[in-house]
Design a protein around this motif. Structure first.
Motif, PDB file in Angstrom:
ATOM      1  N   ALA A 166       0.823  -1.216   0.000  1.00  0.00           N
ATOM      2  CA  ALA A 166       0.000   0.000   0.000  1.00  0.00           C
ATOM      3  C   ALA A 166       0.853   1.259   0.000  1.00  0.00           C
ATOM      4  CB  ALA A 166      -0.930  -0.015   1.208  1.00  0.00           C
ATOM      5  N   THR A 167       1.934   1.244   0.766  1.00  0.00           N
ATOM      6  CA  THR A 167       2.780   2.439   0.841  1.00  0.00           C
ATOM      7  C   THR A 167       3.435   2.742  -0.502  1.00  0.00           C
ATOM      8  OG1 THR A 167       3.215   2.008   3.178  1.00  0.00           O
ATOM      9  CG2 THR A 167       4.716   3.507   2.043  1.00  0.00           C
ATOM     10  N   MET A 168       4.003   1.697  -1.118  1.00  0.00           N
ATOM     11  CA  MET A 168       4.663   1.914  -2.405  1.00  0.00           C
ATOM     12  C   MET A 168       3.643   2.212  -3.500  1.00  0.00           C
ATOM     13  SD  MET A 168       7.602   2.096  -3.930  1.00  0.00           S
ATOM     14  CE  MET A 168       8.855   1.167  -3.052  1.00  0.00           C
ATOM     15  N   GLY A 169       2.501   1.556  -3.459  1.00  0.00           N
ATOM     16  CA  GLY A 169       1.493   1.738  -4.506  1.00  0.00           C
ATOM     17  C   GLY A 169       0.816   3.087  -4.486  1.00  0.00           C
ATOM     18  N   ASP A 176       6.877   5.002 -12.329  1.00  0.00           N
ATOM     19  CA  ASP A 176       7.902   5.506 -13.227  1.00  0.00           C
ATOM     20  C   ASP A 176       9.145   4.619 -13.224  1.00  0.00           C
ATOM     21  OD1 ASP A 176       6.322   7.673 -13.916  1.00  0.00           O
ATOM     22  OD2 ASP A 176       7.137   8.950 -12.319  1.00  0.00           O
ATOM     23  N   PHE A 177       9.260   3.774 -12.207  1.00  0.00           N
ATOM     24  CA  PHE A 177      10.387   2.858 -12.067  1.00  0.00           C
ATOM     25  C   PHE A 177       9.858   1.421 -12.148  1.00  0.00           C
ATOM     26  CE2 PHE A 177      11.172   6.716  -9.692  1.00  0.00           C
ATOM     27  CZ  PHE A 177      12.439   7.087 -10.081  1.00  0.00           C
ATOM     28  N   GLU A 178      10.387   0.661 -13.104  1.00  0.00           N
ATOM     29  CA  GLU A 178       9.938  -0.721 -13.262  1.00  0.00           C
ATOM     30  C   GLU A 178      10.222  -1.554 -12.022  1.00  0.00           C
ATOM     31  OE1 GLU A 178      11.515   0.972 -15.488  1.00  0.00           O
ATOM     32  OE2 GLU A 178      10.179   1.011 -17.239  1.00  0.00           O
ATOM     33  N   VAL A 179      11.317  -1.213 -11.331  1.00  0.00           N
ATOM     34  CA  VAL A 179      11.660  -1.960 -10.118  1.00  0.00           C
ATOM     35  C   VAL A 179      10.596  -1.763  -9.043  1.00  0.00           C
ATOM     36  CG1 VAL A 179      13.347  -2.168  -8.256  1.00  0.00           C
ATOM     37  CG2 VAL A 179      14.126  -1.884 -10.605  1.00  0.00           C
ATOM     38  N   PHE A 180      10.107  -0.552  -8.886  1.00  0.00           N
ATOM     39  CA  PHE A 180       9.065  -0.297  -7.903  1.00  0.00           C
ATOM     40  C   PHE A 180       7.753  -0.983  -8.301  1.00  0.00           C
ATOM     41  CE2 PHE A 180      11.143   3.939  -6.445  1.00  0.00           C
ATOM     42  CZ  PHE A 180      12.043   3.215  -5.689  1.00  0.00           C
ATOM     43  N   LEU A 181       7.494  -1.037  -9.586  1.00  0.00           N
ATOM     44  CA  LEU A 181       6.297  -1.744 -10.044  1.00  0.00           C
ATOM     45  C   LEU A 181       6.402  -3.232  -9.728  1.00  0.00           C
ATOM     46  CD1 LEU A 181       3.602  -1.379 -11.527  1.00  0.00           C
ATOM     47  CD2 LEU A 181       4.821  -1.812 -13.679  1.00  0.00           C
ATOM     48  N   PHE A 182       7.574  -3.818  -9.966  1.00  0.00           N
ATOM     49  CA  PHE A 182       7.808  -5.216  -9.591  1.00  0.00           C
ATOM     50  C   PHE A 182       7.682  -5.400  -8.087  1.00  0.00           C
ATOM     51  CE2 PHE A 182      11.172  -8.147  -8.039  1.00  0.00           C
ATOM     52  CZ  PHE A 182      10.571  -9.336  -8.399  1.00  0.00           C
ATOM     53  N   PHE A 183       8.132  -4.422  -7.337  1.00  0.00           N
ATOM     54  CA  PHE A 183       8.044  -4.476  -5.881  1.00  0.00           C
ATOM     55  C   PHE A 183       6.595  -4.569  -5.417  1.00  0.00           C
ATOM     56  CE2 PHE A 183       7.544  -2.344  -1.808  1.00  0.00           C
ATOM     57  CZ  PHE A 183       8.547  -2.896  -1.030  1.00  0.00           C
ATOM     58  N   VAL A 184       5.733  -3.752  -6.009  1.00  0.00           N
ATOM     59  CA  VAL A 184       4.317  -3.767  -5.636  1.00  0.00           C
ATOM     60  C   VAL A 184       3.678  -5.100  -5.982  1.00  0.00           C
ATOM     61  CG1 VAL A 184       2.074  -2.712  -6.100  1.00  0.00           C
ATOM     62  CG2 VAL A 184       4.078  -1.265  -5.795  1.00  0.00           C
ATOM     63  N   VAL A 185       3.972  -5.620  -7.172  1.00  0.00           N
ATOM     64  CA  VAL A 185       3.392  -6.901  -7.584  1.00  0.00           C
ATOM     65  C   VAL A 185       3.879  -8.037  -6.685  1.00  0.00           C
ATOM     66  CG1 VAL A 185       3.277  -8.580  -9.458  1.00  0.00           C
ATOM     67  CG2 VAL A 185       3.084  -6.143  -9.965  1.00  0.00           C
ATOM     68  N   ALA A 186       5.176  -8.063  -6.402  1.00  0.00           N
ATOM     69  CA  ALA A 186       5.747  -9.139  -5.588  1.00  0.00           C
ATOM     70  C   ALA A 186       5.182  -9.127  -4.172  1.00  0.00           C
ATOM     71  CB  ALA A 186       7.270  -9.010  -5.554  1.00  0.00           C
ATOM     72  N   ASN A 187       5.095  -7.956  -3.562  1.00  0.00           N
ATOM     73  CA  ASN A 187       4.553  -7.895  -2.205  1.00  0.00           C
ATOM     74  C   ASN A 187       3.047  -8.148  -2.182  1.00  0.00           C
ATOM     75  OD1 ASN A 187       6.592  -6.808   0.059  1.00  0.00           O
ATOM     76  ND2 ASN A 187       7.182  -5.945  -1.914  1.00  0.00           N
ATOM     77  N   GLY A 188       2.367  -7.811  -3.273  1.00  0.00           N
ATOM     78  CA  GLY A 188       0.962  -8.185  -3.374  1.00  0.00           C
ATOM     79  C   GLY A 188       0.778  -9.692  -3.425  1.00  0.00           C
ATOM     80  N   ILE A 189       1.648 -10.370  -4.181  1.00  0.00           N
ATOM     81  CA  ILE A 189       1.609 -11.837  -4.231  1.00  0.00           C
ATOM     82  C   ILE A 189       1.915 -12.424  -2.860  1.00  0.00           C
ATOM     83  CG2 ILE A 189       2.742 -13.874  -5.205  1.00  0.00           C
ATOM     84  CD1 ILE A 189       3.113 -12.286  -7.784  1.00  0.00           C
ATOM     85  N   THR A 190       2.892 -11.840  -2.184  1.00  0.00           N
ATOM     86  CA  THR A 190       3.235 -12.314  -0.840  1.00  0.00           C
ATOM     87  C   THR A 190       2.061 -12.164   0.116  1.00  0.00           C
ATOM     88  OG1 THR A 190       5.553 -11.730  -1.190  1.00  0.00           O
ATOM     89  CG2 THR A 190       4.830 -11.995   1.084  1.00  0.00           C
ATOM     90  N   SER A 191       1.388 -11.029   0.055  1.00  0.00           N
ATOM     91  CA  SER A 191       0.234 -10.806   0.935  1.00  0.00           C
ATOM     92  C   SER A 191      -0.876 -11.812   0.645  1.00  0.00           C
ATOM     93  CB  SER A 191      -0.286  -9.378   0.755  1.00  0.00           C
ATOM     94  OG  SER A 191       0.730  -8.426   0.998  1.00  0.00           O
ATOM     95  N   ALA A 192      -1.166 -12.038  -0.639  1.00  0.00           N
ATOM     96  CA  ALA A 192      -2.222 -12.988  -0.997  1.00  0.00           C
ATOM     97  C   ALA A 192      -1.864 -14.404  -0.545  1.00  0.00           C
ATOM     98  CB  ALA A 192      -2.455 -12.952  -2.509  1.00  0.00           C
ATOM     99  N   SER A 215      11.264   4.463   1.050  1.00  0.00           N
ATOM    100  CA  SER A 215      12.140   3.865   2.062  1.00  0.00           C
ATOM    101  C   SER A 215      11.336   3.089   3.094  1.00  0.00           C
ATOM    102  CB  SER A 215      12.965   4.951   2.749  1.00  0.00           C
ATOM    103  OG  SER A 215      13.784   5.636   1.819  1.00  0.00           O
ATOM    104  N   ALA A 216      10.213   3.648   3.531  1.00  0.00           N
ATOM    105  CA  ALA A 216       9.363   2.958   4.497  1.00  0.00           C
ATOM    106  C   ALA A 216       8.805   1.661   3.907  1.00  0.00           C
ATOM    107  CB  ALA A 216       8.228   3.874   4.941  1.00  0.00           C
ATOM    108  N   ALA A 217       8.445   1.693   2.632  1.00  0.00           N
ATOM    109  CA  ALA A 217       7.925   0.485   1.986  1.00  0.00           C
ATOM    110  C   ALA A 217       8.990  -0.598   1.912  1.00  0.00           C
ATOM    111  CB  ALA A 217       7.412   0.823   0.587  1.00  0.00           C
TER     112      ALA A 217
END
Length: 205
Positions: A64-67, A88-104, A178-180
């Motif tokens: 949620a924080t990064m998204g 704007d950063f593909e790495v941050f987009l991957f970060f959101v997807v990966a942590n979303g998968i982890t949460s699910a 950074s918090a994310a």
């Protein structure tokens, strides 16, 4: 001769009655020793369930924080607007997807954790959690590490590549990212502890 035989039979029957009385005590001791590991494993399973709830909070917080991270600078012209968003950063987009998968995954793993509480000696659910926890842990660590490298560049830049730090201008954006990342590393650490805990529980079987 007859009286001697009767005395021998009497001597023989008395040890049999004592041996029968003593034979019941080990059975009680074995029952108590068998009951002890079940209580220990149930406590481990309850602790596992609590850790999963904590990891869900950390992973959801990172997602949620990064998204929701974006910042627009107050000074802009009619044609130029200085804005920074996570996508704007593909790495941050991957970060959101990966942590979303982890949460699910962590939410879906809760029923299996409950089964381990009800049946502490069950090997199947524990082994399944161990395998998937390891995979999700690797995914979470990879996403957090990749995002951490971009956050480091945002704070410090890279003089050799002429990349200037942007956190002096986009302070709120850098704080949120950074918090994310920190929250994602906490989720990865909890997953690592879950893997060690499951492996130890299976070893005790």
């Amino acid at each position: 001769m007859d009286s001697g035989r009767r005395d021998d039979s009497t001597v023989i029957t008395m040890p049999e009655s004592k041996s029968n009385g003593k034979g019941k005590a080990p059975a009680v001791a074995m029952a108590t020793t068998k009951a002890a590991p079940g209580g220990w494993k149930k406590g481990v399973s309850i602790f596992d369930f609590i850790l999963r709830l904590s990891a869900i909070g950390a992973a959801l917080g990172a997602t949620a924080t990064m998204g929701t991270t974006d910042e627009t600078l107050p000074f802009f012209t009619q044609f130029f607007q200085f804005q920074a968003e996570y996508d704007d950063f593909e790495v941050f987009l991957f970060f959101v997807v990966a942590n979303g998968i982890t949460s699910a995954y962590l939410v879906l793993s809760l029923p299996f954790a409950i089964v381990c509480i009800v049946r502490p000696h069950a090997v199947g659910p524990r082994l399944l959690l161990l395998i998937f926890d390891t995979v999700i842990m690797a995914l979470t660590i990879g996403a957090a590490a990749a995002a951490a490298s971009i956050v480091y560049l945002a704070h410090n830049g890279n003089p050799n590549a002429n990349w200037l730090p942007i956190c002096q201008q986009f302070g709120d954006f850098c704080q949120s990212t950074s918090a994310a990342v920190v929250s994602s590393f906490i989720a990865a650490f909890l997953l690592m502890f879950l893997v060690v805990l499951s492996g130890f529980a299976l070893r005790r079987n």
